[in-house]
Design an enzyme around this catalytic site. Structure first.
Site, short mmCIF file in Angstrom:
data_model
loop_
_atom_site.label_atom_id
_atom_site.label_comp_id
_atom_site.label_asym_id
_atom_site.label_seq_id
_atom_site.Cartn_x
_atom_site.Cartn_y
_atom_site.Cartn_z
N HIS A 143 13.30 -22.45 -6.78
CA HIS A 143 12.93 -21.44 -5.71
C HIS A 143 14.01 -21.45 -4.65
O HIS A 143 14.66 -22.42 -4.09
CB HIS A 143 11.74 -21.57 -5.19
CG HIS A 143 10.34 -21.57 -5.83
ND1 HIS A 143 10.44 -20.66 -7.03
CD2 HIS A 143 9.25 -22.10 -5.99
CE1 HIS A 143 9.19 -20.52 -7.49
NE2 HIS A 143 8.59 -21.52 -7.15
N LYS A 179 -0.36 -17.13 2.80
CA LYS A 179 0.08 -15.93 3.06
C LYS A 179 -1.20 -15.10 3.15
O LYS A 179 -1.36 -13.98 3.73
CB LYS A 179 0.96 -15.48 2.25
CG LYS A 179 1.60 -13.96 2.19
CD LYS A 179 2.81 -13.49 1.78
CE LYS A 179 2.57 -13.61 0.11
NZ LYS A 179 1.88 -12.51 -0.25
#
Length: 892
Positions: A161, A559
């Site tokens: 990532h 999130k």
């Protein structure tokens, strides 16, 4: 560039008081490296550059003193007055400084670890396997503790990532500088040797200064594979068996190296690099095949070198150390494979049978790598069997130290890495599978299929070829992103059968659900229960000893509902999944999709393990190691060994009756606190992120758009072309952008209001003392607050025309800081953590300098800059992204 390491400070986060005194060796290293960087800047051709850098540095430090606001405003004016070229040079100078400061801190950490080990017995060092084993044995008995130790599993999974902003060239330079610092510690003070060492340091720093910190192009997935391989080559191949050896030495005490080892290899490395295709169109079936081949090549080369080295040292003559019947039989089998190679080995090893056999073993490993079918091993178990024959022969001949020395190390390496090095895991989104099945149903497997559907089928064929070449262990786990119903798991098996036109020829697959959103976490047990009815799942349970793996996503849940509710939802889901597994007599492994940043599950992994619900660990812990975390945790062998041992010790201890009882009782006792914080924090978080226009405003006040331009990973930063809603945005840039803006909102927002509304401070302090989950949450938020800066954050938030949203965030930041400090009892964030608090304090002014440079670039870009001016501003901004990431460290 010098350093001011011990001045008094008062900062914009409410911290006052004297800085902790920095240990003299660390202070000396930082001063040395800073002085050499200053020399490099002076020699750069512009004598005024160092003056500008020093002026900004001094103002940034003064901004934490008596006239803080005035100094910060003066620093801002200085930055605005720089020419564009000078702004870039200053940004690069501060970035290089952070690389050097990070290096000095890491070097000192290694120094401290070595000193501690020299002074203390392993059994009394905190967070070690001996300490954990001793406590566990006191509770369950020695034999049961030993049995649990034998079943211990730690599975770190490397992922690519894009949070490692540092170039590989810079990382290589840092490793060389580390070696020079280590060399310097052993040199006498003064003299030619020290001068030569300093000359080399200066040359290396000069090279780092002249190397562009920004890659010319995005790395390909295979570039990311090779970056991970450099860590394997440098540390992992030797560090894992080193940890086993240290444990075995403690278990066997004075019999260590003379008796059969009691330590079983417990680390199994995994990787998503080259296998994670969720949202990354650059990862194809061919990429996956090549990724497996590259990893296997590194593993086999390392095994070959080790076998050859051991063979050359086994110079034990036949008269004193005779070969066993088993070794003679193995030698005859080797002769049948190749008369030429065995004759060569015999000639090199006259009357040294163990050496001769090992040299042929090394040649066979080479043949495996080169795909010489006549001589190659088919599976790693064949190699392990040969090594055990040599080992048993040495034992029978009265040479156990030769048997259990380097040869045992090689046995552990074969058991740990096999021929594949790391299990390559595939990940794909559930919607991609649904679309592929619909297409195939309409057109047939040989019909007119889209490129994406053909690629899905080719992925299974790639898994099949990898298993055929390197064994089933090499690639069998298939992660299903956004698993929302049992059919999403069934689709994995259906597509495998379609790719091979029948179940009999399909590769071995374990479909692993990934529960990411709050709703998915809540529905997880229901989905798992229904999946047990799938015939493919029933077959795998029968074949694998009823083993099931479940992955939990930290990023999207945070999130989705905010950091507080996500933490509580993940804890609740783990508890319910563990109870489900116990009801069905399933051996459960929970896979934690944690990132490096606090908003993505970051923080000390060992503390997180010890806070897990009863039954959810059970001696097995698996997590993702992402981006910059890979280098931070595994780049240095001493630090890597310490990290592995800390996590393994926590994993062993997590199932101790006292730990499980404490966690269970605390969860029940503080259920009212959890419920209140969950409801309040989630409501407050949603009130912010669901405000009209929030996604667009977020991209205005942070460098979100520009981070997407940074060539730091092969994976796109978002799922769509623009950010119309937070669902379009991946969790990594969400967290990364807030950290760049010095707000770190993803790590704390909603907590302050929920604590204030709960109101009972004594009850919250009690929870912090007695409830490990809450203690971990508060301590991690405290770290997040320490790395935020209200004064800098105000300047970022002012970039957008929404005073209401800016006020919400700043009010919540102040409220969260106030209540967290009340609970922890600290005067300022991290005041109670001497080493970490000192490091963050010392870095903050330097990060501020880079933030002011970044703000200059952002203001220009937000004002509508065009042409070359816009390109220059973007380049300056990307330079500062590198520097801020280096300064804050756990950013993604």
């Amino acid at each position: 560039m010098t350093d001011n390491l011990s001045s008094a400070s008062t900062d914009g986060n409410g911290r006052t008081g004297a800085r902790h005194e920095v240990p003299a060796p660390l202070r000396d290293d930082v001063r040395l490296l800073g002085r050499l960087l200053g020399t490099v800047l002076t020699e750069s051709g512009d004598p005024a550059l160092l003056d500008d850098v020093e002026h900004l540095r001094e103002l940034s430090i003064r901004a934490y003193g008596e006239h803080a606001d005035a100094a910060l405003e003066e620093a801002e004016r200085l930055v605005e007055g720089f020419s564009h070229e000078r702004a870039e040079q200053v940004a690069r100078a501060f970035t290089v400084y952070f690389h050097l400061a990070n290096l000095a801190e890491e070097h000192h950490r290694v120094r401290v670890l070595h000193d501690r080990e020299a002074e203390l017995a392993p059994s009394v060092v905190d967070d070690t396997l001996p300490e954990a084993f001793t406590q566990l044995a006191d509770e369950v008995g020695h034999e049961e503790a030993l049995a649990r130790l034998q079943r211990l599993e730690f599975r770190p999974v490397l992922t690519a990532h894009p949070t490692e902003a540092r170039r590989r060239a810079i990382s290589a330079s840092i490793r060389r500088l580390s070696g020079l610092l280590t060399e310097r510690d052993s040199l006498p003070s003064g003299g030619a040797s020290l001068a030569e060492n300093e000359r080399k340091l200066l040359a290396e720093i000069d090279g780092m200064w002249r190397t562009s910190p920004i890659r010319a192009a995005k790395p390909s997935p295979l570039d990311e594979v090779r970056t991970a391989m450099s860590v394997f080559d440098a540390t992992l191949f030797t560090v894992f068996p080193t940890v086993y050896r240290r444990l075995d030495d403690w278990l066997l005490a004075d019999k260590a190296g003379h008796d059969r080892p009691q330590a079983a290899p417990f680390v199994r490395l995994g990787t998503w690099i080259g296998g994670d295709r969720d949202g990354n169109p650059n990862v194809t079936a061919e990429t996956t095949r090549q990724a497996a081949a590259i990893a296997a090549d590194h593993a086999l080369q390392a095994l070959e070198r080790a076998a050859q080295r051991i063979g050359r040292t086994l110079t034990l003559d036949e008269q004193g150390t005779p070969a066993s019947d088993g070794l003679r039989s193995l030698w005859q089998k080797q002769r049948q494979l190749s008369e030429a190679i065995t004759a060569e080995a015999a000639a090199e090893s006259p009357a040294e049978p163990h050496r001769a056999v090992m040299l042929v073993v090394a040649r066979r490993i080479a043949a495996t790598r080169l795909r010489d079918a006549d001589l190659a091993y088919t599976v790693p178990e064949q190699l392990e069997t040969d090594l055990k024959v040599v080992q048993d022969s040495l034992i029978a001949a009265g040479a156990p130290r030769a048997a259990y020395g380097d040869l045992q190390q090689l046995v552990w390496q074969v058991q740990t890495f096999g021929f594949h090095l790391a299990e390559l895991e595939v990940r794909q989104h559930s919607q991609v599978h649904e679309a592929a099945l619909a297409e195939i149903a309409e057109h047939g497997v040989h019909g007119a299929l889209s490129d994406r559907t053909r690629e899905v089928l080719d992925t299974y064929r790639a898994i099949g070829s990898i298993q055929q070449r390197y064994g089933v262990r090499a690639a069998r786990r298939y992660i299903v992103s956004f698993t929302q119903k049992p059919e999403h798991l069934a689709a994995v098996y259906q597509l495998a059968e379609l790719a091979f036109e029948g179940a009999d020829d399909a590769p071995v697959i374990d479909a692993i659900p990934l529960f990411e959103t709050f709703a998915d976490l809540e529905a997880s047990v229901e989905i798992l229960e229904a999946s047990l009815e799938l015939p493919q799942v029933q077959r795998r349970l029968a074949e694998n000893g009823r083993k099931v793996e479940v992955m939990l996503g930290y990023s999207d849940s945070s999130k989705d509902v905010g950091p507080v509710s996500a933490t509580l939802a993940l804890h609740s889901a783990q508890s319910r999944i563990a109870q489900w597994a116990q009801r069905h007599e399933i051996n459960l492994t929970l896979f934690h999709g944690r990132g490096g940043a606090l908003g993505r599950g970051g923080g000390p992994a060992n503390r997180a393990v010890l806070a897990q619900p009863p039954g959810s660990v059970d001696g097995r812990f698996k997590l993702t190691e992402q981006g910059e975390v890979i280098t931070a945790r595994y780049g240095d062998p001493t630090i890597a060994a310490r990290h592995i041992e800390q996590v393994a010790a926590a994993t062993l201890l997590a199932s101790a009756p006292s730990v499980e009882r404490r966690n269970a009782e605390a969860t029940a006792r503080f259920a009212d606190v959890a419920a209140a914080l969950d409801a309040s924090s989630r409501e407050h978080f949603h009130a912010l992120v669901r405000s009209e226009g929030f996604p667009q405003w977020f991209s205005e006040v942070t460098p979100l758009e520009e981070v997407g331009l940074l060539p730091i990973g092969s994976r796109p930063a978002r799922r769509g072309l623009s950010v119309e809603s937070l669902e379009d945005l991946r969790a990594i840039p969400w967290v990364f952008s807030w950290s760049q803006a010095r707000i770190n909102l993803a790590g704390w927002y909603g907590l302050g209001t929920s604590l204030k509304e709960f109101g009972d401070l004594e009850r919250l302090r009690e929870a912090h003392r007695d409830w490990p989950l809450f203690a971990t949450l508060i301590d991690n938020v405290e770290m997040s607050l320490a790395k935020a800066d209200e004064r800098i954050a105000e300047r970022y938030l002012a970039l957008g025309d929404r005073d209401d949203l800016a006020a919400k965030i700043l009010d919540e930041l102040r409220l969260t800081r106030e209540w967290v400090l009340k609970i922890s009892g600290n005067e300022w964030p991290l005041a109670g953590r001497r080493v970490l608090g000192r490091a963050v304090q010392l870095r903050s002014p330097y990060v501020d300098a880079l933030s002011l440079l970044q703000l200059r670039a952002l203001r220009g870009l937000r004002s509508g800059a065009e042409g070359q001016y816009k390109d220059g501003l973007q380049h300056l901004l990307l330079l500062t992204v590198n520097g801020v990431a280096a300064g804050l460290q756990n950013t993604g």
